[in-house]
Scaffold this active site. Structure first.
Site, PDB file in Angstrom:
ATOM      1  N   SER A 153       3.250  -2.098   1.500  1.00 42.51           N
ATOM      2  CA  SER A 153       2.975  -1.502  -0.077  1.00 42.51           C
ATOM      3  C   SER A 153       2.602  -2.729  -0.994  1.00 42.51           C
ATOM      4  O   SER A 153       3.436  -3.244  -1.522  1.00 42.51           O
ATOM      5  CB  SER A 153       4.202  -0.687  -0.573  1.00 42.51           C
ATOM      6  OG  SER A 153       4.794   0.368   0.189  1.00 42.51           O
ATOM      7  N   THR A 154       1.090  -2.511  -0.851  1.00 40.96           N
ATOM      8  CA  THR A 154       0.664  -3.803  -1.611  1.00 40.96           C
ATOM      9  C   THR A 154       1.120  -3.777  -3.292  1.00 40.96           C
ATOM     10  O   THR A 154       1.137  -4.737  -3.807  1.00 40.96           O
ATOM     11  CB  THR A 154      -0.804  -3.994  -1.424  1.00 40.96           C
ATOM     12  OG1 THR A 154      -1.458  -2.529  -1.875  1.00 40.96           O
ATOM     13  CG2 THR A 154      -1.096  -4.334  -0.009  1.00 40.96           C
ATOM     14  N   CYS A 155       1.135  -2.557  -3.533  1.00 40.14           N
ATOM     15  CA  CYS A 155       1.384  -2.401  -5.055  1.00 40.14           C
ATOM     16  C   CYS A 155       2.869  -2.923  -5.494  1.00 40.14           C
ATOM     17  O   CYS A 155       3.152  -3.320  -6.731  1.00 40.14           O
ATOM     18  CB  CYS A 155       1.564  -0.983  -5.488  1.00 40.14           C
ATOM     19  SG  CYS A 155       2.436   0.273  -4.417  1.00 40.14           S
ATOM     20  N   PHE A 156       3.742  -2.984  -4.570  1.00 38.92           N
ATOM     21  CA  PHE A 156       5.034  -3.717  -4.573  1.00 38.92           C
ATOM     22  C   PHE A 156       5.269  -4.976  -3.957  1.00 38.92           C
ATOM     23  O   PHE A 156       6.345  -5.636  -4.040  1.00 38.92           O
ATOM     24  CB  PHE A 156       6.286  -2.742  -4.126  1.00 38.92           C
ATOM     25  CG  PHE A 156       6.230  -1.469  -4.798  1.00 38.92           C
ATOM     26  CD1 PHE A 156       6.432  -1.175  -6.165  1.00 38.92           C
ATOM     27  CD2 PHE A 156       5.905  -0.430  -4.060  1.00 38.92           C
ATOM     28  CE1 PHE A 156       6.670   0.055  -6.813  1.00 38.92           C
ATOM     29  CE2 PHE A 156       6.004   0.944  -4.865  1.00 38.92           C
ATOM     30  CZ  PHE A 156       6.282   0.912  -6.179  1.00 38.92           C
TER      31      PHE A 156
END
Length: 1031
Positions: free
Chosen positions: A997-1000
């Site tokens: 999860s690149t957003c996290f």
């Protein structure tokens, strides 16, 4: 009364009274008529008398003019009468009696007759001057010759030397003046007549005194100006010699009195380029040691000011040029009177500067030397200004500089054994120092200020006053400032020796002395600061015109170690001016000094950023605490703002403050952008955008538009760095695309997203606005575009022969899609050959065309988009290489230890878990650098590490143990955590892949049973160009 009026006899009384009144009126009128008649008769008699007198005078004049004067000249021409001095005298008396403007031809004949009489051999009675010895005729003769000579002067005033007939008359009347203002040509004083010389000399002095009172010097000034103030002089050698001889005679006769020296300076020495014309046409003319007398006369301040006020701006400049030219021609006098000479020129330049500033208005004219100010247009003066400029150039020519700076140039630069350079991480810098130290067997021992020279000594005062002179010239002669700087930097050893001189000043030398001067308002302090200012202005100019080979390899003028010491001095000086609060209140000379020192400092800093010459942390101020700086910035303290504005490089970027500076206010355009990816099958990818998906989108789209195959951007030769393509116009909307790309890059930088886009440094310089700076040099940036092209251009600069033989023109031929296109570097450039005189301009024009003109529209559009997101002031504190790091991150390999140190674990994973141990071992041992970069992109969407390390990755990198696919994942539970911690599998992960999860910045890792499975699955996952649906 009423009753009386009705008495008998009253009527008779009234009638008698009325008739009496009428009688008196008639008598008065008659008397007035008689008076008027008498006045008319008297007026008529007066008019008749005047007319008779006029007619009589006309008859007499005609009789004299036609019967006597003309008959005399006719008889002389035919030889029927014998000429003698007395007859000429009588004729002259008659002609002067009747002289008017119609008698110019007769006056010309009279002058020729007088001069002819003076040339007769052995006949004293014929010599016109012999009458001066006659007891009865001395005074009348003296009056007559004065009148004749003054009429000659008045006629000279209206003659045009460029007209053939007028030039003959100029010669005639000048000969009259030359003949009768000196006895040297008089035959009467030869032989036995030598005893008469003193008396006759006094007569000549009397004549000159009379002419001076009438305005003799004004006449000569007009004649000189008419003949010389033009593109081509119209005065012959003989004429110019005669005029200058005449102008000198009164001065010499008066033993160089102040009054006549003043007249000579105002009327003769202010004629544009008169000394230049004298040196060309009549170099043998004696100047009677005039330069020394002028210098001493002008050394009295009130007299110098009086001269300047009389002449005003432009003509003061002409006088200045003539004095400088005289100094160049009389080097011995210049050397002996250097102090007074320097003072005189400084005072005159200062006056010109004040004059120009006072004459500033809306109605201004452009002056080719002084710039814009309100002045009367003098076209003759404008035509001669190139010659005046040529005279001024002698001041910064080598001979005069050698004479004035003799004390500095005579200094021998001591040597010492070379010491090893400080430890460098960069092999390039190490090699550079190695070459520098191999190049010279010894190093000049002027690296540190040593002090010891008294600032009030005669030597120091002299050098200071010379520096003040040149600094005043730079600030006054604004239109030829670059010429002055180029002249001052021509001698390779002047600036290094001036720096050595500066280092010796004061008890301790260097910085402390000049900081003390800033706090003093004495004349001595101002002069010392002017020396520093001149050194900085000249050195900055020198470095900007030297190419890299001259700076780093040949080390022209300055050695590398000297540049290190000088830059340290400048850095500290500017820092203290800002931090000690001096700059906040600085104005006038102090403000100019700051900009001068700061300018030299920034040129060195930018050169060092482009190609390193300084040791590590050279530019940082270790005594500046970042925490204090940011506290003051938050409070709005002026000194902190100025520090960030002028010398942000003194702040170490590797500290907490950097992060504070990075967090700048946002507006709507910089807000959150939501992105949804669609995979190759047309299906929306899973995932919730918490900046990470946008990061990935941004990185991908930027990579696409910067692909050279798209022809929006090209790569440089050699190091393959990006810059706008000159042929991007093949795309119909190419400028809109550039603006869009600029916005995207600005957004990436604003969000702290690093993208793998290596820009050419010359292009980044334009994005930062450096090309508008006075410190910018196109030729310095050219290697970043085309190193081979740069070498070719610099070879032209070093070409020893005639550059004209190369057949170059001020144009550039380019192959554009199979067609040869000629670009003119200046209007009409394709017909202008490149010569030795303009080759430097050609090199700079060519560099400017390649890096600016060719891509001007594309660059402008890109910058417009970029600056709509990023305020240019935010980037002011970064150099070009630092901005490249902001864009692309560090090129250094990923520091796994740093990443491991700042990793957070979830779902039962911990740092000692066997899967985690396998992971770090695989990354360090099994993966290469490229795979590690792919892994980093897989988990963070960026292939490069954060600029300041993984401590600044937000949110921090985390690894979570997962048991199910992403669509079944409901987060950590007590059971899942315990199973993960104790390595208990709910079921074998089988073919499941790691996900992210690149957003996290989160890696979701199944609890694999074998290291080999983890390695294979991870390698496959990071190599696939998919995102959330991997599992």
């Amino acid at each position: 009364l009423f009753m009386i009026s009705h008495l008998p006899g009253c009527t008779m009384f009234s009638a008698a009274q009325s008739s009496k009144s009428e009688f008196l009126d008639k008598a008065r009128q008659a008397r007035e008529e008689r008076k008027g008649q008498k006045e008319k008769e008297r007026a008529a008699i007066q008019i008749q008398a005047l007319v008779r007198r006029f007619l009589c005078r006309c008859r007499l004049q005609k009789q004299i003019r036609w019967k006597e004067v003309d008959d005399y000249f006719q008889a002389s021409e035919t030889g029927t009468s014998k000429r003698n001095a007395l007859s000429i005298f009588k004729l002259a008396r008659k002609l002067l009696f009747i002289y008017c403007k119609d008698d110019k031809l007769r006056f010309e004949k009279l002058c020729r007759a007088i001069l002819g009489s003076m040339d007769v051999e052995n006949e004293p009675k014929v010599w016109y001057v012999s009458l001066a010895l006659s007891k009865d005729l001395t005074i009348p003769w003296l009056k007559q010759i004065k009148d004749v000579l003054w009429i000659s002067c008045q006629l000279l005033k209206n003659l045009k030397p460029d007209i053939l007939q007028d030039s003959k008359l100029v010669t005639l009347y000048l000969t009259m003046l030359v003949t009768f203002t000196d006895t040297s040509t008089w035959r009467i004083v030869r032989g036995k007549g030598e005893a008469l010389r003193p008396a006759l000399t006094r007569i000549c002095e009397n004549i000159m005194g009379h002419l001076n009172q009438k305005g003799f010097y004004s006449i000569l000034q007009i004649l000189l100006t008419n003949g010389l103030a033009r593109s081509r002089p119209s005065l012959s050698k003989g004429t110019l010699t005669a005029i200058f001889t005449l102008s000198l005679r009164p001065v010499v006769a008066a033993h160089f009195s102040d009054n006549l020296l003043r007249s000579f300076l105002i009327h003769i020495m202010s004629v544009p380029a008169v000394v230049y014309h004298l040196s060309v046409l009549t170099p043998e003319v004696s100047t009677h040691d005039l330069l020394r007398k002028f210098i001493l006369f002008l050394s009295r301040e009130e007299q110098c000011l009086d001269i300047c006020v009389c002449l005003e701006g432009s003509h003061t400049l002409c006088l200045l040029g003539n004095l400088i030219h005289l100094g160049y021609l009389n080097d011995k006098v210049l050397e002996e009177e250097a102090n007074h000479f320097v003072k005189d020129l400084t005072d005159m330049l200062s006056y010109c500067q004040r004059y120009v500033s006072q004459k500033k208005s809306n109605l201004t004219h452009w002056h080719p030397v002084l710039g814009w100010f309100s002045q009367t247009v003098d076209y003759g003066l404008n035509e001669s200004m190139p010659l005046v400029t040529k005279q001024l150039q002698y001041l910064w020519g080598v001979p005069v500089i050698r004479t004035l700076f003799s004390d500095v140039l005579s200094k021998k630069l001591e040597s010492q054994e070379p010491t090893p350079p400080p430890h460098q991480n960069l092999s390039l810098l190490t090699d550079l120092f190695k070459r520098a130290f191999q190049k010279s067997a010894s190093v000049r021992n002027i690296l540190k200020p040593v002090g010891g020279k008294r600032v009030d000594s005669a030597e120091v005062q002299k050098v200071c006053s010379i520096c003040v002179l040149y600094q005043t010239a730079l600030s006054t002669l604004t239109q030829i400032r670059l010429q002055i700087l180029t002249g001052l930097t021509h001698l390779d050893d002047l600036l290094p020796k001036l720096w050595a001189f500066i280092c010796e000043l004061g008890p301790q030398g260097g910085l402390k002395l000049f900081m003390e001067c800033l706090n003093n308002d004495t004349e001595e302090s101002k002069q010392l600061l002017a020396m520093l200012m001149l050194f900085c202005d000249c050195s900055r100019h020198l470095i900007t015109i030297l190419d890299d080979i001259e700076v780093y390899e040949e080390q022209t003028s300055f050695k590398i170690e000297e540049l290190i010491t000088i830059s340290s001095f400048l850095n500290t000086f500017v820092y203290k001016m800002i931090w000690d609060g001096i700059l906040e209140n600085a104005k006038g000379e102090k403000l100019e000094l700051f900009h001068s020192v700061h300018g030299w400092l920034m040129v060195l800093y930018e050169r060092d950023c482009r190609r390193r010459f300084s040791p590590d942390d050279h530019w940082l101020r270790k005594d500046l605490k970042p925490s204090l700086l940011f506290q003051e910035l938050e409070k709005g303290k002026k000194r902190a703002q100025l520090l960030l504005q002028y010398i942000p490089h003194v702040i170490p970027h590797k500290n907490d403050g950097y992060d504070q500076l990075r967090r700048l206010p946002v507006n709507s355009i910089k807000g959150v952008i939501r992105v949804k990816f669609v995979n190759d099958l047309g299906v929306d990818e899973a995932g919730i955008d918490q900046d990470g998906v946008f990061k990935e989108f941004l990185e991908e789209i930027i990579k696409k538009v910067f692909n050279p195959a798209l022809n929006l951007f090209k790569t440089t030769s050699g190091n393959e760095r990006l810059y706008p393509s000159p042929t991007s116009y093949i795309h119909e909307n190419h400028l809109q695309l550039f603006e869009f790309v600029g916005k995207m890059l600005g957004k990436a930088m604003y969000e702290g997203i690093v993208v793998d886009v290596p820009f050419a440094s010359f292009f980044l310089s334009q994005v930062l606005g450096h090309h508008h700076s006075t410190f910018y040099s196109s030729i310095d940036e050219l290697p970043s575009l085309d190193s081979e092209f740069y070498k070719n251009l610099t070879s032209i600069k070093r070409y020893d022969g005639d550059v004209g033989d190369l057949g170059l023109t001020l144009s550039y031929d380019e192959d554009v899609m199979g067609q040869l296109v000629c670009h003119e570097l200046i209007p009409g450039g394709k017909t202008m050959p490149v010569t030795n005189e303009n080759k430097i301009s050609y090199i700079h024009l060519m560099a400017h065309f390649r890096m600016h003109t060719q891509i001007k529209e594309q660059t402008t559009a890109f910058i417009r988009g970029f600056r709509s997101i990023i305020n240019p002031e935010w980037l002011h504190m970064f150099s070009t290489p630092e901005v490249q790091r902001l864009v692309s991150g560090d090129n250094a390999e990923i520091d796994l230890d740093d990443l491991k140190k700042h990793t957070v674990y979830y779902g039962g994973f911990h740092s000692s878990h066997r899967v985690i141990i396998w992971l770090w071992d695989i990354l360090s041992s099994d993966f290469n650098a490229e795979e590690r970069a792919m892994f980093l992109k897989f988990v963070t969407s960026c292939s490069r590490p954060p600029l300041l390390g993984f401590a600044y990755l937000k949110p921090p990198f985390s690894i979570r143990c997962v048991e199910v696919s992403d669509d079944q994942d409901t987060g950590d539970t007590l059971g899942s955590v315990l199973r993960g911690f104790f390595t208990i599998r709910k079921k074998e992960p089988g073919g499941r892949l790691p996900t992210s999860s690149t957003c996290f910045n989160l890696l979701k890792l199944p609890n694999y049973s074998k290291k080999s499975i983890l390695r294979d699955k991870l390698r496959y996952a990071i190599s696939m160009n998919t995102g959330f649906e991997l599992s």
